[in-house]
Design a protein around this motif. Structure first.
Motif, PDB file in Angstrom:
ATOM      1  N   UNK A  34      65.163  24.327  21.383  1.00  0.00           N
ATOM      2  CA  UNK A  34      66.350  24.591  21.689  1.00  0.00           C
ATOM      3  C   UNK A  34      67.226  25.714  21.603  1.00  0.00           C
ATOM      4  N   UNK A  35      67.945  26.031  22.480  1.00  0.00           N
ATOM      5  CA  UNK A  35      68.203  27.676  22.579  1.00  0.00           C
ATOM      6  C   UNK A  35      69.869  27.586  22.165  1.00  0.00           C
ATOM      7  N   UNK A  36      69.950  28.532  21.424  1.00  0.00           N
ATOM      8  CA  UNK A  36      71.392  28.842  21.011  1.00  0.00           C
ATOM      9  C   UNK A  36      71.871  30.403  21.609  1.00  0.00           C
ATOM     10  N   UNK A  37      72.922  30.368  22.322  1.00  0.00           N
ATOM     11  CA  UNK A  37      73.433  31.657  23.104  1.00  0.00           C
ATOM     12  C   UNK A  37      74.702  32.187  22.476  1.00  0.00           C
ATOM     13  N   UNK A  38      74.756  33.471  22.415  1.00  0.00           N
ATOM     14  CA  UNK A  38      75.948  34.121  21.810  1.00  0.00           C
ATOM     15  C   UNK A  38      76.748  33.926  23.267  1.00  0.00           C
ATOM     16  N   UNK A  39      78.160  34.249  23.221  1.00  0.00           N
ATOM     17  CA  UNK A  39      79.134  34.450  24.365  1.00  0.00           C
ATOM     18  C   UNK A  39      78.833  35.386  25.243  1.00  0.00           C
ATOM     19  N   UNK A  40      78.148  36.492  24.673  1.00  0.00           N
ATOM     20  CA  UNK A  40      78.103  37.644  25.343  1.00  0.00           C
ATOM     21  C   UNK A  40      78.636  38.873  24.893  1.00  0.00           C
ATOM     22  N   UNK A  41      78.127  40.087  25.032  1.00  0.00           N
ATOM     23  CA  UNK A  41      78.612  41.390  24.629  1.00  0.00           C
ATOM     24  C   UNK A  41      78.670  42.225  26.093  1.00  0.00           C
ATOM     25  N   UNK A  42      80.000  42.560  26.377  1.00  0.00           N
ATOM     26  CA  UNK A  42      80.013  43.613  27.729  1.00  0.00           C
ATOM     27  C   UNK A  42      79.683  44.828  27.316  1.00  0.00           C
ATOM     28  N   UNK A  43      78.560  45.658  27.735  1.00  0.00           N
ATOM     29  CA  UNK A  43      78.616  47.076  27.488  1.00  0.00           C
ATOM     30  C   UNK A  43      78.845  47.856  28.614  1.00  0.00           C
ATOM     31  N   UNK A  44      79.733  48.767  28.341  1.00  0.00           N
ATOM     32  CA  UNK A  44      80.294  49.816  29.274  1.00  0.00           C
ATOM     33  C   UNK A  44      79.849  51.400  29.068  1.00  0.00           C
ATOM     34  N   UNK A  45      78.871  51.771  29.833  1.00  0.00           N
ATOM     35  CA  UNK A  45      78.279  52.994  29.662  1.00  0.00           C
ATOM     36  C   UNK A  45      79.248  54.047  30.722  1.00  0.00           C
ATOM     37  N   UNK A  46      79.594  55.067  30.156  1.00  0.00           N
ATOM     38  CA  UNK A  46      80.450  56.103  31.085  1.00  0.00           C
ATOM     39  C   UNK A  46      79.769  57.277  31.039  1.00  0.00           C
ATOM     40  N   UNK A  47      79.863  58.056  32.104  1.00  0.00           N
ATOM     41  CA  UNK A  47      79.546  59.384  32.128  1.00  0.00           C
ATOM     42  C   UNK A  47      80.248  60.354  31.221  1.00  0.00           C
ATOM     43  N   UNK A  48      79.529  61.374  30.771  1.00  0.00           N
ATOM     44  CA  UNK A  48      80.019  62.566  30.161  1.00  0.00           C
ATOM     45  C   UNK A  48      81.010  63.464  30.970  1.00  0.00           C
TER      46      UNK A  48
END
Length: 198
Positions: free
Chosen positions: A120-134
């Protein structure tokens, strides 16, 4: 054997309640070439069932790709999980190193346990990662102007080196009367003037 209350909740809770077993932060911001951690925690009940962990990333064209455990040798060094924390603190956080802009996206923490002989798999709702340029990346990428400045600097250096070689050659060999009458024009670049023209 699971306590009766846990069994009752697992049977009667709706399917969407699986998210209540695994928690993730909704959004994380980071800059390119840095490191970050996508936090994920899960209940002690799941820990008692000897869980396994995978992290999935949503693809822009649909579907998902597994990022942990990574199947690509080159990516294994960039993607890590603290195994000790996972076993003792219900901490399934994903550590991403040497971030790239392409790492941006939604990541899901997936905890899999064996119950009654079935996974049985339990999943999180998700994390949005935002990587920006320097800021440095932005300066270089802004354009042809950044490339032009670099090219002018290289050209200036090359011309100056040629001038030094010419002067040293004339000093070592001695100058003829004709050479003495020759004058090398002064070479001078004011890059502030050049920049002000744009």
């Amino acid at each position: 054997m699971l306590p009766p209350l846990i069994v009752f909740l697992m049977v009667h809770l709706p399917a969407g309640a699986a998210h209540t077993e695994v928690w993730q932060h909704p959004e994380v911001f980071a800059v390119r070439r840095s490191s970050t951690k996508l936090n994920c925690t899960f209940t002690k009940t799941l820990q008692q069932l000897k869980p396994s962990l995978t992290w999935m990333k949503e693809q822009q064209r649909g579907g998902e790709v597994q990022v942990y455990p990574s199947e690509l040798p080159l990516e294994q060094a960039r993607v890590q999980v603290d195994a000790a924390f996972f076993q003792s603190r219900q901490d399934a956080g994903l550590i991403l190193e040497d971030l790239r802009v392409g790492d941006s996206g939604v990541y899901h923490c997936c905890i899999t346990v064996l119950q009654d002989g079935e996974e049985t798999q339990y999943r999180g709702r998700g994390t949005r990662l935002i990587v920006t340029a320097t800021e440095y990346d932005s300066l270089i990428a802004c354009c042809p102007l950044g490339v032009l400045i670099a090219a002018l600097l290289v050209l200036h250096f090359m011309i100056y080196q040629q001038y030094l070689q010419y002067r040293n050659l004339g000093t070592q060999r001695g100058r003829s009367s004709q050479e003495k009458r020759m004058r090398l024009p002064n070479i001078y670049f004011d890059f502030m003037d050049i920049l002000s023209a744009f």
